[in-house]
Design a protein around this motif. Sequence first.
Motif, PDB file in Angstrom:
ATOM      1  N   ASP A 254       0.846  -1.197   0.000  1.00 15.25           N
ATOM      2  CA  ASP A 254       0.000   0.000   0.000  1.00 15.25           C
ATOM      3  C   ASP A 254       0.884   1.250   0.000  1.00 15.25           C
ATOM      4  O   ASP A 254       1.885   1.321   0.703  1.00 15.25           O
ATOM      5  CB  ASP A 254      -0.895  -0.003   1.233  1.00 15.25           C
ATOM      6  CG  ASP A 254      -1.834   1.187   1.262  1.00 15.25           C
ATOM      7  OD1 ASP A 254      -2.127   1.735   0.175  1.00 15.25           O
ATOM      8  OD2 ASP A 254      -2.268   1.579   2.356  1.00 15.25           O
ATOM      9  N   ALA A 255       0.514   2.215  -0.829  1.00 13.61           N
ATOM     10  CA  ALA A 255       1.309   3.443  -0.947  1.00 13.61           C
ATOM     11  C   ALA A 255       0.466   4.649  -0.589  1.00 13.61           C
ATOM     12  O   ALA A 255       0.336   5.595  -1.355  1.00 13.61           O
ATOM     13  CB  ALA A 255       1.869   3.586  -2.351  1.00 13.61           C
ATOM     14  N   THR A 256      -0.122   4.623   0.604  1.00 10.11           N
ATOM     15  CA  THR A 256      -0.928   5.733   1.096  1.00 10.11           C
ATOM     16  C   THR A 256      -0.295   6.267   2.370  1.00 10.11           C
ATOM     17  O   THR A 256      -0.207   5.552   3.378  1.00 10.11           O
ATOM     18  CB  THR A 256      -2.373   5.306   1.380  1.00 10.11           C
ATOM     19  OG1 THR A 256      -2.948   4.754   0.181  1.00 10.11           O
ATOM     20  CG2 THR A 256      -3.211   6.482   1.843  1.00 10.11           C
ATOM     21  N   ASP A 257       0.179   7.508   2.312  1.00  7.02           N
ATOM     22  CA  ASP A 257       0.801   8.156   3.470  1.00  7.02           C
ATOM     23  C   ASP A 257       1.924   7.314   4.056  1.00  7.02           C
ATOM     24  O   ASP A 257       2.022   7.117   5.265  1.00  7.02           O
ATOM     25  CB  ASP A 257      -0.250   8.465   4.546  1.00  7.02           C
ATOM     26  CG  ASP A 257      -1.198   9.567   4.123  1.00  7.02           C
ATOM     27  OD1 ASP A 257      -0.788  10.427   3.314  1.00  7.02           O
ATOM     28  OD2 ASP A 257      -2.349   9.575   4.591  1.00  7.02           O
ATOM     29  N   LYS A 258       2.796   6.831   3.188  1.00  6.68           N
ATOM     30  CA  LYS A 258       3.954   6.049   3.630  1.00  6.68           C
ATOM     31  C   LYS A 258       5.188   6.947   3.684  1.00  6.68           C
ATOM     32  O   LYS A 258       5.410   7.781   2.805  1.00  6.68           O
ATOM     33  CB  LYS A 258       4.203   4.873   2.687  1.00  6.68           C
ATOM     34  CG  LYS A 258       3.112   3.820   2.719  1.00  6.68           C
ATOM     35  CD  LYS A 258       2.996   3.186   4.096  1.00  6.68           C
ATOM     36  CE  LYS A 258       1.972   2.071   4.137  1.00  6.68           C
ATOM     37  NZ  LYS A 258       2.415   0.883   3.396  1.00  6.68           N
ATOM     38  N   LYS A 259       6.001   6.766   4.701  1.00  8.52           N
ATOM     39  CA  LYS A 259       7.178   7.603   4.882  1.00  8.52           C
ATOM     40  C   LYS A 259       8.162   7.389   3.742  1.00  8.52           C
ATOM     41  O   LYS A 259       8.455   6.249   3.351  1.00  8.52           O
ATOM     42  CB  LYS A 259       7.849   7.305   6.219  1.00  8.52           C
ATOM     43  CG  LYS A 259       9.062   8.198   6.505  1.00  8.52           C
ATOM     44  CD  LYS A 259       9.710   7.865   7.846  1.00  8.52           C
ATOM     45  CE  LYS A 259      10.932   8.735   8.100  1.00  8.52           C
ATOM     46  NZ  LYS A 259      11.589   8.401   9.393  1.00  8.52           N
ATOM     47  N   ALA A 260       8.691   8.479   3.215  1.00  7.11           N
ATOM     48  CA  ALA A 260       9.707   8.429   2.164  1.00  7.11           C
ATOM     49  C   ALA A 260      10.779   9.463   2.478  1.00  7.11           C
ATOM     50  O   ALA A 260      10.478  10.563   2.943  1.00  7.11           O
ATOM     51  CB  ALA A 260       9.087   8.704   0.798  1.00  7.11           C
ATOM     52  N   THR A 261      12.024   9.103   2.247  1.00  8.56           N
ATOM     53  CA  THR A 261      13.138  10.015   2.500  1.00  8.56           C
ATOM     54  C   THR A 261      14.049  10.056   1.283  1.00  8.56           C
ATOM     55  O   THR A 261      14.108   9.112   0.475  1.00  8.56           O
ATOM     56  CB  THR A 261      13.965   9.596   3.728  1.00  8.56           C
ATOM     57  OG1 THR A 261      14.597   8.329   3.477  1.00  8.56           O
ATOM     58  CG2 THR A 261      13.080   9.476   4.960  1.00  8.56           C
ATOM     59  N   PHE A 262      14.784  11.165   1.155  1.00 12.60           N
ATOM     60  CA  PHE A 262      15.763  11.310   0.084  1.00 12.60           C
ATOM     61  C   PHE A 262      16.953  12.074   0.644  1.00 12.60           C
ATOM     62  O   PHE A 262      16.803  13.141   1.236  1.00 12.60           O
ATOM     63  CB  PHE A 262      15.166  12.063  -1.105  1.00 12.60           C
ATOM     64  CG  PHE A 262      16.077  12.149  -2.283  1.00 12.60           C
ATOM     65  CD1 PHE A 262      16.287  11.043  -3.096  1.00 12.60           C
ATOM     66  CD2 PHE A 262      16.743  13.324  -2.592  1.00 12.60           C
ATOM     67  CE1 PHE A 262      17.127  11.107  -4.197  1.00 12.60           C
ATOM     68  CE2 PHE A 262      17.583  13.405  -3.680  1.00 12.60           C
ATOM     69  CZ  PHE A 262      17.777  12.290  -4.490  1.00 12.60           C
ATOM     70  N   THR A 263      18.145  11.519   0.463  1.00 13.32           N
ATOM     71  CA  THR A 263      19.370  12.100   1.000  1.00 13.32           C
ATOM     72  C   THR A 263      20.405  12.200  -0.116  1.00 13.32           C
ATOM     73  O   THR A 263      20.541  11.271  -0.921  1.00 13.32           O
ATOM     74  CB  THR A 263      19.931  11.243   2.140  1.00 13.32           C
ATOM     75  OG1 THR A 263      18.920  11.065   3.143  1.00 13.32           O
ATOM     76  CG2 THR A 263      21.152  11.899   2.768  1.00 13.32           C
TER      77      THR A 263
END
Length: 313
Positions: A254-263
Motif C-alpha cells: 500500500d502506498a498511502t501516506d507512507k514515509k519516504a526520504t531522500f538524502t
Amino acid sequence: MKRLTFGRLTPLALAVLGFAAHAQEQAAADSIFSLSGFGTVGAVGTDTSEARYVISGQPRGATKSWSGDVDTKLGVQVNAKLNKMFSATMQVLSKQNGDGSYKPELEWAFAKAQFSPSVSARLGRMGAPFFAVSDFRDVGYANTWLRPPQDVYGQVPVSHFDGGDVSYQTNLGSATLNLQAYAGKSKAVFEGVDIEMDKLVGFNASVELEGGITLRAGHMQSDLTVKSASLNQLVGILRMVPVPGAAAAGNQIDATDKKATFTGFGITLDRDNWLAMAEYTMRRTESYVPDTDGWYVTLGYRLGAPWPVRYDE
C-alpha cells in the motif's frame, strides 16, 4: 534569490541535436518588472524499437523513429522587484509532462523577503531543492550536461513544491556557508499516475571553499501517496484474502501516506578551465516503491574563453 553566473559550454551528443535560446530582459530600466525566458529544442533517436528512451516519468520517448518529446521545452519567467526587501517571481514551463502533454504548468510562483544580506525567506511555489542542480536544471545552456544524469535526477519525480523556505548565508574565514530549511507539500504525475508528497520537510547545507570547491549535503522526508486505481484494487483484494500473510502483504505494498526520504551528497570543483562534479543520492520508502541509490561523476574541460551566461533565479 541569488544571481548565478555560469561560463560553461553544453556538450553535444551524437544522437541529439539541441539548442537553447534566451530572451533578454524586456522591461524598461525604471520598471519593477523584468521578463526572461529559455528554451530547448532537441531530437533523440535510438537503434531499436523494442524500448523507448525517455526521461524519468515521461510516457513518450524515442525509438528508431526520432522524437522531439524528450528534451524540448519552453519557459517564461517574470520577476518583480517591489523594493529593497520584497520581490516576487513567476515561471511558466511547457515540456512533456507525466500525462504526455505539453500543457504549460506554473513551475514557480513565490514572494521573497530579503531581511538582511544573510537571511531571506520565500513563500509560495518553488523549485524542489533536492539536488545539487535544482533551480536551473531545465535551463539547458546553464548546465554542463545535455540533460541531468537520470540515475540520480530521476529518483524523485517532482520538480516543485508549495510551501516556504528560509535561507542563511555567512562567511567562515575564507569559506562561505549556505543553509536552507524548507517545508510544504508537492504533487506530480509520473507516467500517468498521480503522486503526492505531504508533510514535506528538508534542509540543505553547502560550503564554498577556496580553489573553486563546493561541498553539499541535503535531506528531505515526506508522506508519500501513489494514487493508482489498480494498486488500490490489489491491496483491497489481498486484505480480504483469508490466507495468513495476505493482509500483511497488502499493507506492505500500500502506498498511502507512507514515509519516504531522500538524502544526497555532492562535491563540485570549478577551477580555471576544469570542471568536476559528483553526487551520491539515496531514496528510501516504506511502500512498494523500491529503495534506490544513484551516483554520477562528471569531468569537463572548457575550450577557449568561458562563455558568460547570466541566469536570474
